[in-house]
Scaffold this motif. Structure first.
Motif, PDB file in Angstrom:
ATOM      1  N   GLN A   1       0.822  -1.218   0.000  1.00 37.53           N
ATOM      2  CA  GLN A   1       0.000   0.000   0.000  1.00 37.53           C
ATOM      3  C   GLN A   1       0.857   1.270   0.000  1.00 37.53           C
ATOM      4  OE1 GLN A   1      -2.870  -0.282   3.229  1.00 37.53           O
ATOM      5  NE2 GLN A   1      -3.244  -2.407   2.697  1.00 37.53           N
ATOM      6  N   SER A   2       2.102   1.148   0.481  1.00 40.76           N
ATOM      7  CA  SER A   2       2.985   2.320   0.502  1.00 40.76           C
ATOM      8  C   SER A   2       3.301   2.797  -0.912  1.00 40.76           C
ATOM      9  CB  SER A   2       4.278   2.002   1.255  1.00 40.76           C
ATOM     10  OG  SER A   2       4.964   0.947   0.621  1.00 40.76           O
ATOM     11  N   LEU A   3       3.202   1.907  -1.919  1.00 39.44           N
ATOM     12  CA  LEU A   3       3.464   2.307  -3.301  1.00 39.44           C
ATOM     13  C   LEU A   3       2.384   3.257  -3.800  1.00 39.44           C
ATOM     14  CD1 LEU A   3       5.176  -0.426  -3.033  1.00 39.44           C
ATOM     15  CD2 LEU A   3       5.003  -0.504  -5.507  1.00 39.44           C
ATOM     16  N   ILE A   4       1.157   3.075  -3.282  1.00 37.23           N
ATOM     17  CA  ILE A   4       0.074   3.996  -3.658  1.00 37.23           C
ATOM     18  C   ILE A   4       0.399   5.388  -3.132  1.00 37.23           C
ATOM     19  CG2 ILE A   4      -2.404   4.462  -3.443  1.00 37.23           C
ATOM     20  CD1 ILE A   4      -2.827   1.452  -3.079  1.00 37.23           C
ATOM     21  N   LEU A   5       1.000   5.448  -1.933  1.00 35.64           N
ATOM     22  CA  LEU A   5       1.432   6.743  -1.383  1.00 35.64           C
ATOM     23  C   LEU A   5       2.468   7.396  -2.293  1.00 35.64           C
ATOM     24  CD1 LEU A   5       1.834   6.430   2.497  1.00 35.64           C
ATOM     25  CD2 LEU A   5       0.404   8.031   1.241  1.00 35.64           C
ATOM     26  N   ASP A   6       3.397   6.581  -2.793  1.00 37.93           N
ATOM     27  CA  ASP A   6       4.423   7.122  -3.696  1.00 37.93           C
ATOM     28  C   ASP A   6       3.777   7.706  -4.951  1.00 37.93           C
ATOM     29  OD1 ASP A   6       6.395   6.454  -1.962  1.00 37.93           O
ATOM     30  OD2 ASP A   6       7.092   4.686  -3.041  1.00 37.93           O
ATOM     31  N   LEU A   7       2.786   7.002  -5.495  1.00 40.51           N
ATOM     32  CA  LEU A   7       2.081   7.497  -6.681  1.00 40.51           C
ATOM     33  C   LEU A   7       1.358   8.806  -6.366  1.00 40.51           C
ATOM     34  CD1 LEU A   7       1.428   6.825  -9.611  1.00 40.51           C
ATOM     35  CD2 LEU A   7      -0.549   5.531  -8.828  1.00 40.51           C
ATOM     36  N   LYS A   8       0.822   8.880  -5.153  1.00 38.70           N
ATOM     37  CA  LYS A   8       0.152  10.116  -4.724  1.00 38.70           C
ATOM     38  C   LYS A   8       1.163  11.266  -4.643  1.00 38.70           C
ATOM     39  CE  LYS A   8      -1.907  12.065  -0.611  1.00 38.70           C
ATOM     40  NZ  LYS A   8      -2.182  11.860   0.799  1.00 38.70           N
ATOM     41  N   TYR A   9       2.370  10.990  -4.110  1.00 35.81           N
ATOM     42  CA  TYR A   9       3.400  12.036  -4.015  1.00 35.81           C
ATOM     43  C   TYR A   9       3.785  12.547  -5.401  1.00 35.81           C
ATOM     44  CZ  TYR A   9       4.084  10.400   0.807  1.00 35.81           C
ATOM     45  OH  TYR A   9       3.898  10.050   2.115  1.00 35.81           O
ATOM     46  N   VAL A  10       3.892  11.621  -6.372  1.00 28.21           N
ATOM     47  CA  VAL A  10       4.289  12.011  -7.735  1.00 28.21           C
ATOM     48  C   VAL A  10       3.236  12.928  -8.359  1.00 28.21           C
ATOM     49  CG1 VAL A  10       4.679  11.108 -10.059  1.00 28.21           C
ATOM     50  CG2 VAL A  10       5.691   9.949  -8.108  1.00 28.21           C
ATOM     51  N   LEU A  11       1.955  12.652  -8.066  1.00 28.21           N
ATOM     52  CA  LEU A  11       0.866  13.394  -8.716  1.00 28.21           C
ATOM     53  C   LEU A  11       0.407  14.624  -7.936  1.00 28.21           C
ATOM     54  CD1 LEU A  11      -1.338  10.310  -9.703  1.00 28.21           C
ATOM     55  CD2 LEU A  11       0.046  11.676 -11.258  1.00 28.21           C
ATOM     56  N   ILE A  12       0.949  14.821  -6.717  1.00 31.33           N
ATOM     57  CA  ILE A  12       0.344  15.805  -5.807  1.00 31.33           C
ATOM     58  C   ILE A  12       0.458  17.239  -6.320  1.00 31.33           C
ATOM     59  CG2 ILE A  12       2.286  16.327  -4.259  1.00 31.33           C
ATOM     60  CD1 ILE A  12       0.238  15.660  -1.938  1.00 31.33           C
ATOM     61  N   SER A  13       1.516  17.561  -7.053  1.00 28.58           N
ATOM     62  CA  SER A  13       1.599  18.917  -7.641  1.00 28.58           C
ATOM     63  C   SER A  13       1.367  18.806  -9.140  1.00 28.58           C
ATOM     64  CB  SER A  13       2.953  19.553  -7.340  1.00 28.58           C
ATOM     65  OG  SER A  13       3.983  18.766  -7.856  1.00 28.58           O
ATOM     66  N   LYS A  14       0.390  19.582  -9.625  1.00 26.67           N
ATOM     67  CA  LYS A  14      -0.028  19.474 -11.025  1.00 26.67           C
ATOM     68  C   LYS A  14       0.871  20.331 -11.923  1.00 26.67           C
ATOM     69  CE  LYS A  14      -3.851  18.165  -8.757  1.00 26.67           C
ATOM     70  NZ  LYS A  14      -3.989  18.243  -7.316  1.00 26.67           N
ATOM     71  N   PRO A  15       1.096  19.876 -13.161  1.00 29.77           N
ATOM     72  CA  PRO A  15       1.952  20.644 -14.067  1.00 29.77           C
ATOM     73  C   PRO A  15       1.240  21.899 -14.582  1.00 29.77           C
ATOM     74  CG  PRO A  15       1.043  18.718 -15.178  1.00 29.77           C
ATOM     75  CD  PRO A  15       0.620  18.627 -13.759  1.00 29.77           C
ATOM     76  N   THR A  16       1.997  22.981 -14.718  1.00 28.98           N
ATOM     77  CA  THR A  16       1.435  24.217 -15.289  1.00 28.98           C
ATOM     78  C   THR A  16       1.664  24.243 -16.790  1.00 28.98           C
ATOM     79  OG1 THR A  16       3.507  25.279 -14.669  1.00 28.98           O
ATOM     80  CG2 THR A  16       1.622  25.577 -13.195  1.00 28.98           C
ATOM     81  N   GLU A  17       2.744  23.592 -17.240  1.00 27.21           N
ATOM     82  CA  GLU A  17       3.034  23.515 -18.675  1.00 27.21           C
ATOM     83  C   GLU A  17       3.245  22.058 -19.054  1.00 27.21           C
ATOM     84  OE1 GLU A  17       6.386  25.902 -19.591  1.00 27.21           O
ATOM     85  OE2 GLU A  17       5.495  27.764 -18.837  1.00 27.21           O
ATOM     86  N   TRP A  18       2.764  21.706 -20.243  1.00 31.28           N
ATOM     87  CA  TRP A  18       2.897  20.326 -20.720  1.00 31.28           C
ATOM     88  C   TRP A  18       3.844  20.279 -21.922  1.00 31.28           C
ATOM     89  CZ3 TRP A  18       0.287  15.836 -18.969  1.00 31.28           C
ATOM     90  CH2 TRP A  18      -0.631  16.052 -17.938  1.00 31.28           C
ATOM     91  N   SER A  19       4.793  19.348 -21.876  1.00 29.72           N
ATOM     92  CA  SER A  19       5.632  19.078 -23.045  1.00 29.72           C
ATOM     93  C   SER A  19       5.103  17.814 -23.710  1.00 29.72           C
ATOM     94  CB  SER A  19       7.089  18.870 -22.627  1.00 29.72           C
ATOM     95  OG  SER A  19       7.191  17.716 -21.806  1.00 29.72           O
TER      96      SER A  19
END
Length: 1428
Positions: free
Chosen positions: A474-492
């Motif tokens: 379940q800790s891996l779900i936390l890692d995925l949450k950390y990766v997504l927690i700040s949204k990108p302002t610009e997309w490449s």
């Protein structure tokens, strides 16, 4: 302490004290092979300093290590005396703008709720107090240890990244300067050399696995000294370790506790010192003693020199951490050394080696090198990025090691993910360059390999190891949450591509969850074992925020959203092709509409509550509307390929399941299903479960003919037959005598109407309705405060949190509520502003049943206080977004009008149909919603628009042939005057008033372009005619009502007169009859049993055959068979009390023979009615007790019953019980009916009883005194025929039944008096008779309150309980002391017929007559069964 240290210094080898750090450093500076020189120095001196005996001497070791080992390194590094060199470095160094303070366990941390990018961004106390955030909303927590202060990190804060202290350190130039510029070139070279050698030495020695050799270090003198090293794990308890150590190394308990504490804190501790054989012996004992149940404790016999070098290796890492604190240049050099690839290629750097060996290191070593990484790699922004790449590349292996590791995550290198993945720039870089999202998700799925045939996750029959892995993964779900927690302002383009690749992997994960844990309705027998459901819901709860964040990312870029929508739709279609249930096609027809669907019954087929793919698609569909992508690029979307029936199928099944559970159709599936339904609606899960199912139905309705949707819905609710067949409802209610089925159908109709209300009314999500996010929060708060005023904490718990643990409440609360300051209660409450009450919706979809009831009561009460009518009309709703605009047509569809008309007709002819007021209330609410909708359409009408919503015209039209039913409007006017619908009159009045308002609006805007349908033209031309027709129908209805009322009145009078004649006739027959032979009495059924006296009616004896719920074996209830018992619950009760202040002063001496009329405290017995064999119950109860005793105290959870007090749950219905009542045949089977022929009057009866009582007293006196005079008196006494006072009757019951009679009697005595059980106590029978009498009184009072007849039909469980209880009371004397029971009878009778023996008795006014007479009736048998 000073004396000890002095003694230690004197015992030190003089050669160590004579070492000169400066001389050694000079020698190293001149050496050609520095590594060889340093290693030789360490190989010689380290074993002389460290590990010189059984107990560590840290002060001595640290002093010598600084002097002999670290001193030369510092001299070499500085090129001069370090006492001068290090201060110079510190002075020349530009102070870092990063704080980087590493938190200790329990240290306070602060996070700003307004400025932090995510909740993991924290400040230490010093930085917080010196920052602008102390004036903001902040959250204070305590650290678990391991993290560091984010002050100075510009990516962690939206505003105010620096405190006052670190703001001074920020350079004015934006360019980052290389810190190596600040150091002299020769120092840079020396630092590279010494750091490379020492870091490599520390890594090699810590990752060394051989127990007898050293890496690159030759032992000068190899002594035969070893340590028995005990390592920590998270499996064995303190007690186990202490006990094992006492046996293994013969130490005291105090010493063993010291060892165990050190092992737990540092991760390892030597427990024995000596030669190899001596240490190995201790190892064998430890392994043997700890390997019986779990894996054994880890123990190693290690040579003392290896332990010495490992101890110094840790000291060296700590030294490196402190040295780099003097200069950012030194930190940069150490980072370069650590990340430099070795000769072996990939993963050969020192940092990689340490990371990959992490799970094999002990706790103390892990802590030391983790702190070094944080103070070096994570504090240097350039190398933080390089370290993040290495971490991401090794992610899968690190997580696999963590799964096998038994240490908690806080001690694992995997825990550093929070420091890396929460940095927005790093997270984005890792997604793009290292495909991090896909890596995390695939790693997660690799560890959940337990699948069913369809490839879905399966958590049933999990082993302990699999359950352990599931908790860790379940800790891996936390890692995925950390990766997504700040949204990108610009997309490449790269970011889009890699995100969508990760989205594909995420869909594969959700695909494995779609339809998992399917359930089938249990019919006939209750489910034997509760299925595993918690793991699936745990997974759903953990993923809820991740699913929401995935949607947030998709919403930020139009291209990503379109591609994500297509991918999700494809996966959903794949999932549907995998389901093979209900493939048989059928055609449904109603109101001139037909639709083809599949035959499927939720109550018969498999159904799953887990549908994450469907719900994700629903969320993305809403985003198409919210971001206007659906209107900008319709050609890029596969909207034409969508199959609305496919989209709605599974969410509809799920909602039907909830409705059927509420209707009581799934009771036999146990509590696991109840819990799943609870969490499905709970605030933690509902955003991505229940809410999205409603959205998916809204999506389906907006894309298909609403008539087709409603017919499919009727079919899934299994109500199609009722509404599609004329008069089916009437036939159903009369033909089916099964009230449960009628009640179930009523509940299902109510739930279906509620679902339609939600589909039309829930439009407060941005994208569905034309609202913003704050409107949604406001509405939630308004409805929570409609229940009652609430404290801040209560409101927060009731609102869903986002990924930053924010509810958004503070931003809107002041608009909808007033804060009432704390009074005597000690807490302030928010109260709803009066003007917000108009937004109250009785059928708000997040209300639970209880909340809805409380809110309705509170709002009606408020309206009464304001002297308003009590109607709760639906509030005005915001308009739908264009994508969902067609949804409102469901309200004016033909099938909907048919459903509403049918239910209103049932209400009009309320005697002929099975319907409920709740059903009618929902129909009235739907009518109100439709009228509000039409009113808004007319008010917002512009010239170019055409009003297509013509609900008022449709409800004005009567039904078509062959029914010719009245119009909905006419039926409402009829119901307005119905006496049985008083509570709904205000709502009906409001509907009619709104109808008239709309009518006037239409008339006033006659120039407005209304849709010219045939019905409209007809309505316009014949309005007056319709009005006259309605008047005529109303008059006919009034006359018909009066006629019916007159007929009912006449029937009542006729019934009374007819029964009066019958009663007179019965009396005459009784007078002329004789009290003759009983055998000629008429045999009639129990239902008509009337005579109890001299001419008592003969009763046909029926065999009573019952089935045990535990063994399923049938058995006839007989006196000589094995006992059958009912689960029962005895409790003290004051429910009938007229004096609650009265208490029993001393239960041990209290005499309960006479019950006072105030009934201050009685003993009530209730039962669920489930039958078991006595021996089956005893086995079950013993198993429950054994289970409780086996469960360790520390693991004991709160249960709803107290086993130590004899409580248990009924094995079938889990009703609380604390004893069992034996099932007995009727007493008349054993004892002939009383013969009244020899007792013509009361006087003779009293005389006979008095003689019997005198004989009993004489017999008792004779037994006490052995007096021969009493024998003479006995002979002189004229005894009634057939009576012998010393006769001991034979007990007719089997041993099993006798045991159960005693069991229940003792339980009644114990609970009723609150004393210890004592079956010999003469008060036992009194308490049994009292409990029976009191239970009868309570049932009589309930029947009176419910206006039911005394001998009417009781519910089965109540009837069985009462029957068993009265038979028990009549039979209990057979297991009691006969003399005691007869003594009770004598005392009881004396209260009515005084005698000289019983003088001190209560007044007849202080005795409850019912209790008295019942007790005497039950004991009377002890005097009448005697035979010569």
């Amino acid at each position: 302490m000073a004396a000890d240290l002095e003694a230690e210094v004197q015992a030190i080898d003089k050669s160590l004290l004579e070492c000169s750090a400066e001389e050694i450093a000079v020698k190293w500076l001149q050496a050609n092979d520095l590594q060889k020189e340093v290693y030789q120095h360490l190989a010689y001196y380290v074993p002389k300093i460290y590990c010189r005996g059984p107990n560590p001497a840290p002060q001595r070791e640290d002093m010598l290590a600084q002097h002999v080992l670290l001193g030369p390194m510092e001299w070499y590094l500085c090129g001069e005396d370090p006492a001068f060199g290090f201060p110079k470095l510190e002075q020349a160094n530009k102070p870092s703008h990063l704080c980087g303070r590493v938190f200790k366990v329990g240290e306070p941390t602060y996070s700003c709720r307004d400025c932090a990018v995510d909740p993991t961004c924290v400040l230490c106390m010093e930085c917080f107090l010196g920052s602008i955030h102390r004036e903001h909303r902040y959250r204070m927590t305590t650290s678990g240890g391991g993290g560091f202060c984010d002050c100075g990190d510009t990516e962690a804060w939206k505003e105010g990244p620096y405190c006052q202290k670190h703001e001074l350190n920020t350079s004015e130039t934006a360019e980052e300067e290389d810190p190596l510029v600040q150091l002299p070139e020769d120092m840079v070279a020396r630092a590279y050399n010494i750091f490379a050698i020492t870091f490599k030495y520390a890594v090699d020695i810590l990752t060394w696995e051989k127990e007898n050799e050293l890496p690159g270090l030759e032992m000068i003198e190899k002594s035969d000294t070893y340590y028995c090293m005990l390592f920590n794990d998270e499996v064995h308890t303190y007690e186990q370790v202490i006990y094992t150590l006492q046996k293994a190394v013969n130490c005291t308990q105090k010493e063993a506790i010291g060892f165990a504490t050190t092992v737990d804190r540092d991760g390892r501790r030597s427990v024995r010192y000596g030669d190899f054989q001596y240490c190995n012996q201790a190892k064998s004992v430890i392994v043997r003693n700890t390997s019986r149940q779990t894996k054994p404790l880890k123990v190693q016999v290690m040579h003392s020199s290896i332990v010495a070098h490992q101890s110094f290796g840790l000291k060296l890492l700590t030294w490196l951490g402190s040295v780099i604190g003097y200069s950012d240049g030194l930190r940069r050099i150490l980072c370069q050394v650590g990340l430099q690839e070795g000769p072996d290629g990939e993963n050969s750097s020192l940092v990689d080696k340490l990371m990959l060996y992490d799970s094999k290191l002990w706790k103390g070593a892990r802590n030391v090198y983790h702190q070094l990484f944080m103070s070096s790699l994570l504090m240097d922004l350039k190398y933080k990025k390089l370290f993040a790449i290495r971490f991401a590349r090794n992610y899968e292996r690190l997580q696999s090691d963590f799964m096998k590791d038994d240490h908690d995550r806080e001690f694992s290198i995997a825990d550093l993910s929070i420091q890396i993945f929460t940095v927005p720039s790093l997270a984005r870089m890792l997604i793009t360059e290292e495909n991090l999202m896909t890596t995390i998700i695939k790693t997660f799925m690799d560890h959940l390999r337990h699948r069913d045939i369809q490839g879905r996750f399966q958590f049933e029959r999990y082993t302990a190891l699999q359950a352990f892995k599931f908790r860790r993964v379940q800790s891996l779900i936390l890692d995925l949450k950390y990766v997504l927690i700040s949204k990108p302002t610009e997309w490449s383009d790269d970011l889009r591509h890699k995100f969508l690749e990760g989205f594909d992997a995420f869909l594969e994960l959700l695909k494995c969850m779609q339809g998992m844990d399917p359930i089938t309705r249990q019919v006939g027998q209750h489910i034997e074992m509760e299925p595993e459901w918690e793991a699936a819901f745990t997974l759903q709860m953990k993923l809820t925020l991740v699913i929401s964040m995935m949607q947030d990312w998709c919403a930020l870029d139009e291209k990503v959203l379109i591609e994500a929508y297509k991918k999700c739709l494809t996966v959903l279609m794949q999932c549907h092709s995998g389901f093979t249930d209900g493939e048989q096609p059928i055609v449904l027809s109603m109101c001139g509409h037909s639709v083809e669907t599949i035959r499927y019954c939720v109550s018969q087929e498999k159904v799953s509550i887990h549908l994450p793919v469907s719900r994700l698609l629903a969320g993305l569909h809403v985003l198409l509307s919210k971001t206007e992508v659906a209107y900008k690029f319709p050609e890029l979307l596969p909207l034409s390929e969508l199959s609305p029936p496919m989209l709605i199928e599974h969410p509809l099944r799920c909602l039907v399941l909830c409705a059927q559970v509420h209707a009581g159709m799934w009771r036999r599936n146990g509590f696991s299903l109840v819990n799943q339904i609870y969490y499905y609606h709970n605030v933690k899960c509902r955003r991505e479960m229940f809410d999205k199912d409603i959205v998916m139905l809204q999506t389906g309705v907006s894309m298909m003919d609403p008539n087709h949707f409603l017919m499919i819905m009727l079919s899934r609710f299994e109500l199609y037959q009722i509404f599609s067949t004329p008069d089916y409802g009437k036939r159903f209610s009369t033909e089916n005598t099964n009230k449960d089925v009628v009640q179930q159908n009523n509940t299902l109709i109510e739930e279906m109407l509620y679902l339609i209300i939600m589909i039309v009314g829930e439009r407060f999500s941005p994208g569905i309705g034309q609202v913003n996010a704050t409107d949604e929060i406001k509405r939630e708060i308004i409805h929570q405060l409609s229940i009652r005023p609430m404290a801040h904490s209560e409101l927060v718990k009731a609102l869903p949190e986002d990924e930053n643990k924010e509810t958004g409440m503070e931003s809107v609360i002041e608009e909808v509520a007033c804060f009432k300051k704390p009074g005597l209660t000690g807490r302030g409450l928010y109260e709803l502003k009066p003007e917000c009450a108009r937004n109250f919706n009785l059928y708000f979809y997040h209300f639970s049943r209880a909340e809805q009831s409380k809110a309705e009561e509170a709002q009606r009460k408020l309206k009464r206080q304001n002297r308003e009518d009590t109607a709760l009309p639906p509030p005005a709703l915001p308009p739908f977004c264009p994508l969902f605009a067609s949804l409102v047509n469901i309200l004016q569809s033909d099938v909907m009008l048919c459903i509403m008309g049918t239910i209103l007709q049932w209400a009009v002819e309320h005697n002929g149909y099975a319907w409920s007021e709740s059903m009618l209330q929902r129909v009235l609410h739907l009518l109100g919603m439709a009228l509000q909708e039409e009113k808004q359409h007319l008010e917002n009408l512009s010239e170019e628009n055409v009003v297509t919503f013509t609900f008022t015209q449709k409800i004005s039209r009567p039904g078509e042939a062959p029914n010719n039913s009245p119009s909905i409007l006419a039926m409402l006017e009829t119901l307005q005057n119905a006496p049985h619908l008083e509570v709904h009159k205000d709502m009906i009045r409001w509907i009619l008033k709104t109808f008239n308002t709309i009518k006037k609006l239409r008339e006033s805007s006659s120039t407005s372009p209304v849709a010219e349908t045939e019905g409209n033209i007809m309505e316009e031309s014949s309005r007056d005619k319709d009005k006259a027709e309605r008047k005529r129908k109303a008059e006919i209805a009034r006359l018909r009502r009066e006629k019916i009322m007159a007929q009912m009145s006449e029937m009542q009078r006729h019934f009374i007169n007819e029964n009066k004649e019958l009663f007179q006739q019965t009396l005459e027959e009784l007078d002329t009859s004789t009290s003759g032979v009983h055998e000629n009495s008429p045999v009639i059924s129990d239902a008509k049993l009337t005579a109890l006296g001299p001419e008592q009616t003969r009763v046909a004896e029926h065999r009573q055959v019952v089935m045990c719920i535990l063994c399923q074996e049938e058995q006839e209830v007989k006196v000589d068979s094995r006992a059958m018992v009912l689960a029962a619950f005895i409790q003290r009760s004051t429910v009938l009390s007229k004096n609650r202040n009265k208490i029993i002063p001393d239960p041990e001496k209290y005499d309960p023979l006479f019950m006072h009329p105030d009934l201050s405290c009685g003993t009530h017995t209730g039962s669920c009615g489930h039958i078991m064999h006595a021996h089956c119950w005893q086995r079950y109860f013993d198993a429950v007790q054994a289970k409780e005793q086996r469960r360790q105290q520390r693991l004991r959870v709160h249960t709803s019953y107290d086993v130590e007090n004899g409580e248990f749950l009924c094995p079938l219905c889990e009703c609380l019980s604390n004893t069992v009542i034996p099932l007995l045949p009727p007493p008349r089977v054993l004892f002939n009916r009383l013969d009244f022929s020899g007792q013509p009057n009361l006087a003779q009866w009293i005389k006979t009883i008095s003689q019997q009582i005198k004989a009993l007293y004489l017999l008792r006196d004779e037994d006490c005194a052995s007096n021969s005079g009493n024998s003479e008196k006995m002979d002189q006494l004229q005894l009634p025929e057939g009576f012998r006072p010393d006769f001991k009757p034979k007990n007719p019951y089997s041993e099993s039944i006798k045991e159960m009679l005693t069991t229940f009697g003792t339980a009644t005595y114990k609970v009723g008096l609150k004393v210890h059980p004592n079956e010999e106590d003469p008060r036992v029978p009194i308490m049994c008779w009292g409990s029976c009498a009191y239970t009868i009184q309570t049932i009589e009072r309930i029947l009176a309150d419910e206006d039911k007849p005394l001998f009417g039909h009781l519910p089965c469980r109540q009837d069985d309980c009462l029957t068993s209880l009265t038979r028990f009371a009549a039979a209990h004397w057979t297991v009691s002391s006969l003399s005691a029971v007869q003594g009770h009878f004598c005392t009881l009778l004396a209260s009515l017929v005084p005698n000289e023996k019983n003088g001190n008795l209560p007044c007849i006014l202080d005795i409850d007559m019912f209790h008295l007479l019942k007790r005497m009736a039950w004991i009377k048998k002890t005097l009448t069964v005697k035979r010569k």
